[in-house]
Design a protein around this motif. Sequence first.
Motif, PDB file in Angstrom:
ATOM      1  N   TRP A  83       0.948  -1.032   0.098  1.00 37.95           N
ATOM      2  CA  TRP A  83       0.129   0.086  -0.150  1.00 37.95           C
ATOM      3  C   TRP A  83       0.813   1.257   0.113  1.00 37.95           C
ATOM      4  O   TRP A  83       0.592   2.234  -0.766  1.00 37.95           O
ATOM      5  CB  TRP A  83      -0.759  -0.002   1.185  1.00 37.95           C
ATOM      6  CG  TRP A  83      -2.241   0.861   1.119  1.00 37.95           C
ATOM      7  CD1 TRP A  83      -3.252   0.405   0.655  1.00 37.95           C
ATOM      8  CD2 TRP A  83      -2.270   2.261   1.218  1.00 37.95           C
ATOM      9  NE1 TRP A  83      -4.245   1.532   0.895  1.00 37.95           N
ATOM     10  CE2 TRP A  83      -3.582   2.771   1.082  1.00 37.95           C
ATOM     11  CE3 TRP A  83      -1.356   3.181   1.843  1.00 37.95           C
ATOM     12  CZ2 TRP A  83      -3.879   4.137   1.301  1.00 37.95           C
ATOM     13  CZ3 TRP A  83      -1.663   4.461   2.051  1.00 37.95           C
ATOM     14  CH2 TRP A  83      -3.192   4.882   1.636  1.00 37.95           C
ATOM     15  N   ALA A  84       1.855   1.169   0.763  1.00 38.04           N
ATOM     16  CA  ALA A  84       2.964   2.486   0.914  1.00 38.04           C
ATOM     17  C   ALA A  84       3.609   2.607  -0.298  1.00 38.04           C
ATOM     18  O   ALA A  84       3.935   3.654  -0.737  1.00 38.04           O
ATOM     19  CB  ALA A  84       3.818   2.140   2.002  1.00 38.04           C
ATOM     20  N   PHE A  85       3.922   1.486  -1.148  1.00 35.68           N
ATOM     21  CA  PHE A  85       4.573   1.492  -2.425  1.00 35.68           C
ATOM     22  C   PHE A  85       3.704   2.026  -3.354  1.00 35.68           C
ATOM     23  O   PHE A  85       3.988   2.838  -4.279  1.00 35.68           O
ATOM     24  CB  PHE A  85       5.151   0.215  -2.870  1.00 35.68           C
ATOM     25  CG  PHE A  85       5.664  -0.117  -4.249  1.00 35.68           C
ATOM     26  CD1 PHE A  85       7.103   0.105  -4.162  1.00 35.68           C
ATOM     27  CD2 PHE A  85       5.095   0.055  -5.498  1.00 35.68           C
ATOM     28  CE1 PHE A  85       7.692   0.041  -5.489  1.00 35.68           C
ATOM     29  CE2 PHE A  85       5.537   0.037  -6.516  1.00 35.68           C
ATOM     30  CZ  PHE A  85       7.172   0.167  -6.739  1.00 35.68           C
ATOM     31  N   ASN A  86       2.378   1.926  -3.267  1.00 35.33           N
ATOM     32  CA  ASN A  86       1.401   2.206  -4.276  1.00 35.33           C
ATOM     33  C   ASN A  86       1.360   3.958  -4.057  1.00 35.33           C
ATOM     34  O   ASN A  86       1.091   4.572  -5.038  1.00 35.33           O
ATOM     35  CB  ASN A  86       0.131   1.462  -4.107  1.00 35.33           C
ATOM     36  CG  ASN A  86      -1.045   2.427  -5.017  1.00 35.33           C
ATOM     37  OD1 ASN A  86      -1.001   2.039  -6.199  1.00 35.33           O
ATOM     38  ND2 ASN A  86      -2.001   3.073  -4.471  1.00 35.33           N
ATOM     39  N   LEU A  87       1.625   4.337  -2.752  1.00 31.14           N
ATOM     40  CA  LEU A  87       1.355   5.692  -2.631  1.00 31.14           C
ATOM     41  C   LEU A  87       2.556   6.238  -3.169  1.00 31.14           C
ATOM     42  O   LEU A  87       2.534   7.554  -3.838  1.00 31.14           O
ATOM     43  CB  LEU A  87       1.457   6.065  -1.126  1.00 31.14           C
ATOM     44  CG  LEU A  87       1.541   7.494  -0.592  1.00 31.14           C
ATOM     45  CD1 LEU A  87       0.353   8.308  -0.878  1.00 31.14           C
ATOM     46  CD2 LEU A  87       1.899   7.700   0.882  1.00 31.14           C
ATOM     47  N   TYR A  88       3.825   6.015  -3.156  1.00 30.79           N
ATOM     48  CA  TYR A  88       5.105   6.300  -3.561  1.00 30.79           C
ATOM     49  C   TYR A  88       4.874   6.390  -5.035  1.00 30.79           C
ATOM     50  O   TYR A  88       5.686   7.171  -5.619  1.00 30.79           O
ATOM     51  CB  TYR A  88       6.219   5.755  -2.808  1.00 30.79           C
ATOM     52  CG  TYR A  88       6.596   6.029  -1.412  1.00 30.79           C
ATOM     53  CD1 TYR A  88       6.170   7.261  -0.820  1.00 30.79           C
ATOM     54  CD2 TYR A  88       6.955   5.009  -0.596  1.00 30.79           C
ATOM     55  CE1 TYR A  88       5.988   7.433   0.664  1.00 30.79           C
ATOM     56  CE2 TYR A  88       7.155   5.213   0.475  1.00 30.79           C
ATOM     57  CZ  TYR A  88       6.726   6.122   1.278  1.00 30.79           C
ATOM     58  OH  TYR A  88       6.846   6.475   2.668  1.00 30.79           O
ATOM     59  N   ASP A  89       4.536   5.240  -5.653  1.00 32.99           N
ATOM     60  CA  ASP A  89       4.545   5.192  -7.241  1.00 32.99           C
ATOM     61  C   ASP A  89       3.301   6.045  -7.616  1.00 32.99           C
ATOM     62  O   ASP A  89       2.333   5.804  -7.884  1.00 32.99           O
ATOM     63  CB  ASP A  89       4.174   3.615  -7.562  1.00 32.99           C
ATOM     64  CG  ASP A  89       4.074   3.443  -9.090  1.00 32.99           C
ATOM     65  OD1 ASP A  89       4.619   4.348  -9.710  1.00 32.99           O
ATOM     66  OD2 ASP A  89       3.629   2.437  -9.193  1.00 32.99           O
ATOM     67  N   ILE A  90       3.652   7.377  -8.062  1.00 33.02           N
ATOM     68  CA  ILE A  90       2.641   8.261  -8.132  1.00 33.02           C
ATOM     69  C   ILE A  90       2.051   8.104  -9.433  1.00 33.02           C
ATOM     70  O   ILE A  90       0.834   8.241  -9.668  1.00 33.02           O
ATOM     71  CB  ILE A  90       3.426   9.698  -8.166  1.00 33.02           C
ATOM     72  CG1 ILE A  90       3.835  10.069  -6.773  1.00 33.02           C
ATOM     73  CG2 ILE A  90       2.469  10.758  -8.630  1.00 33.02           C
ATOM     74  CD1 ILE A  90       4.679  11.263  -6.777  1.00 33.02           C
ATOM     75  N   ASN A  91       2.783   7.677 -10.416  1.00 32.10           N
ATOM     76  CA  ASN A  91       2.198   7.591 -11.771  1.00 32.10           C
ATOM     77  C   ASN A  91       1.699   6.072 -12.145  1.00 32.10           C
ATOM     78  O   ASN A  91       1.439   5.588 -13.190  1.00 32.10           O
ATOM     79  CB  ASN A  91       3.106   7.850 -13.004  1.00 32.10           C
ATOM     80  CG  ASN A  91       4.448   6.953 -12.988  1.00 32.10           C
ATOM     81  OD1 ASN A  91       4.629   5.967 -12.400  1.00 32.10           O
ATOM     82  ND2 ASN A  91       5.246   7.377 -14.079  1.00 32.10           N
ATOM     83  N   LYS A  92       1.872   5.231 -11.061  1.00 33.32           N
ATOM     84  CA  LYS A  92       1.306   3.692 -10.999  1.00 33.32           C
ATOM     85  C   LYS A  92       1.980   3.054 -12.152  1.00 33.32           C
ATOM     86  O   LYS A  92       1.181   2.286 -12.742  1.00 33.32           O
ATOM     87  CB  LYS A  92      -0.178   3.801 -11.132  1.00 33.32           C
ATOM     88  CG  LYS A  92      -0.858   4.684 -10.104  1.00 33.32           C
ATOM     89  CD  LYS A  92      -0.382   4.401  -8.743  1.00 33.32           C
ATOM     90  CE  LYS A  92      -1.033   5.493  -7.803  1.00 33.32           C
ATOM     91  NZ  LYS A  92      -0.784   5.809  -6.425  1.00 33.32           N
ATOM     92  N   ASP A  93       3.125   3.226 -12.413  1.00 35.86           N
ATOM     93  CA  ASP A  93       3.831   2.319 -13.393  1.00 35.86           C
ATOM     94  C   ASP A  93       4.497   1.135 -12.851  1.00 35.86           C
ATOM     95  O   ASP A  93       5.272   0.142 -13.528  1.00 35.86           O
ATOM     96  CB  ASP A  93       4.684   3.115 -14.163  1.00 35.86           C
ATOM     97  CG  ASP A  93       6.050   3.669 -13.575  1.00 35.86           C
ATOM     98  OD1 ASP A  93       5.973   3.672 -12.402  1.00 35.86           O
ATOM     99  OD2 ASP A  93       6.750   4.290 -14.244  1.00 35.86           O
ATOM    100  N   GLY A  94       4.600   0.976 -11.618  1.00 32.72           N
ATOM    101  CA  GLY A  94       5.118  -0.054 -10.914  1.00 32.72           C
ATOM    102  C   GLY A  94       6.604   0.091 -10.494  1.00 32.72           C
ATOM    103  O   GLY A  94       7.209  -0.739 -10.042  1.00 32.72           O
ATOM    104  N   TYR A  95       7.076   1.229 -10.544  1.00 37.89           N
ATOM    105  CA  TYR A  95       8.418   1.694 -10.308  1.00 37.89           C
ATOM    106  C   TYR A  95       8.398   2.986  -9.311  1.00 37.89           C
ATOM    107  O   TYR A  95       7.542   3.941  -9.799  1.00 37.89           O
ATOM    108  CB  TYR A  95       9.303   1.820 -11.516  1.00 37.89           C
ATOM    109  CG  TYR A  95       9.603   0.628 -12.319  1.00 37.89           C
ATOM    110  CD1 TYR A  95      10.182  -0.322 -11.939  1.00 37.89           C
ATOM    111  CD2 TYR A  95       8.647   0.440 -13.590  1.00 37.89           C
ATOM    112  CE1 TYR A  95      10.606  -1.557 -12.751  1.00 37.89           C
ATOM    113  CE2 TYR A  95       8.822  -0.491 -14.168  1.00 37.89           C
ATOM    114  CZ  TYR A  95       9.633  -1.581 -14.126  1.00 37.89           C
ATOM    115  OH  TYR A  95       9.717  -2.581 -14.972  1.00 37.89           O
ATOM    116  N   ILE A  96       9.197   3.148  -8.428  1.00 41.30           N
ATOM    117  CA  ILE A  96       9.474   4.422  -7.830  1.00 41.30           C
ATOM    118  C   ILE A  96      10.626   5.017  -8.264  1.00 41.30           C
ATOM    119  O   ILE A  96      11.780   4.589  -8.444  1.00 41.30           O
ATOM    120  CB  ILE A  96       9.617   4.362  -6.267  1.00 41.30           C
ATOM    121  CG1 ILE A  96       8.464   3.652  -5.698  1.00 41.30           C
ATOM    122  CG2 ILE A  96       9.983   5.699  -5.586  1.00 41.30           C
ATOM    123  CD1 ILE A  96       8.296   3.513  -4.345  1.00 41.30           C
ATOM    124  N   THR A  97      10.419   6.290  -9.022  1.00 45.14           N
ATOM    125  CA  THR A  97      11.601   6.928  -9.374  1.00 45.14           C
ATOM    126  C   THR A  97      12.168   8.067  -8.341  1.00 45.14           C
ATOM    127  O   THR A  97      11.406   8.246  -7.485  1.00 45.14           O
ATOM    128  CB  THR A  97      11.224   7.633 -10.624  1.00 45.14           C
ATOM    129  OG1 THR A  97      10.358   8.708 -10.384  1.00 45.14           O
ATOM    130  CG2 THR A  97      10.904   6.794 -11.593  1.00 45.14           C
TER     131      THR A  97
END
Length: 233
Positions: free
Chosen positions: A146-160
């Motif tokens: 859930w936290a990863f989904n928050l950080y992954d702003i554009n929802k492409d499966g990666y945090i930049t």
Amino acid sequence: MLTLEWESEGLQTVGIVVIIFASLKLLHLLGLIDFSEDTVEDEMEMATVRHRPEALELLEAQSKFTKKELQILYRGFKNECPSGVVNEETFKEIYSQFFPQGDSTTYAHFLFNAFDTDHNGSVSFEDFVMGLSILLRGTVQEKLKWAFNLYDINKDGYITKEEMLDIMKAIYDMMGKCTYPILKEDAPRQHVETFFQKMDKNKDGVVTIDEFIESCQKDENIMRSMQLFENVI
């Protein structure tokens, strides 16, 4: 203590705590925390009339809340949100009350998008329940996803780095610069670099969900934060 934590462990640890803690403020403002046993039966009776049994039973099966808890949650949600949905402006108002010393607008925007799972511009009771179910009753992996989904702003499966910087700046602005004067202007960027050094295992410039979960599970502070607010309702 928080100041030391921000300096030594990075804003990402505080960010995990803020996600859960800010959600509790939403519960508090809806009148869903600190309810007494004496009023539970009355709450149940009023809520039962307003709920469709099949919807309640489905939510009970999908979430980690009991039927009684869902009835109480529903009554508070409907009392504060008669339309049955919460919009982004409501989120922003809630967190501006919670963090009056800072600017919580951007963080509230990101958090709203995380709750708005179908991206229709509003958070329904079902969205609300499923998000809280994960944050308050979910497994460590569920909470971290859930936290990863928050950080992954554009929802492409990666945090930049850019996404993480946006989140870190939002947390920094929300907590208020005057509250933590020892943090420098470039503190969020420095913490992003530390975050990526720790989590970007293959050094490809992005953090995957597997890298995120693996690194968080090795961090004692993050693991402790996952257990802070269990069973608050």
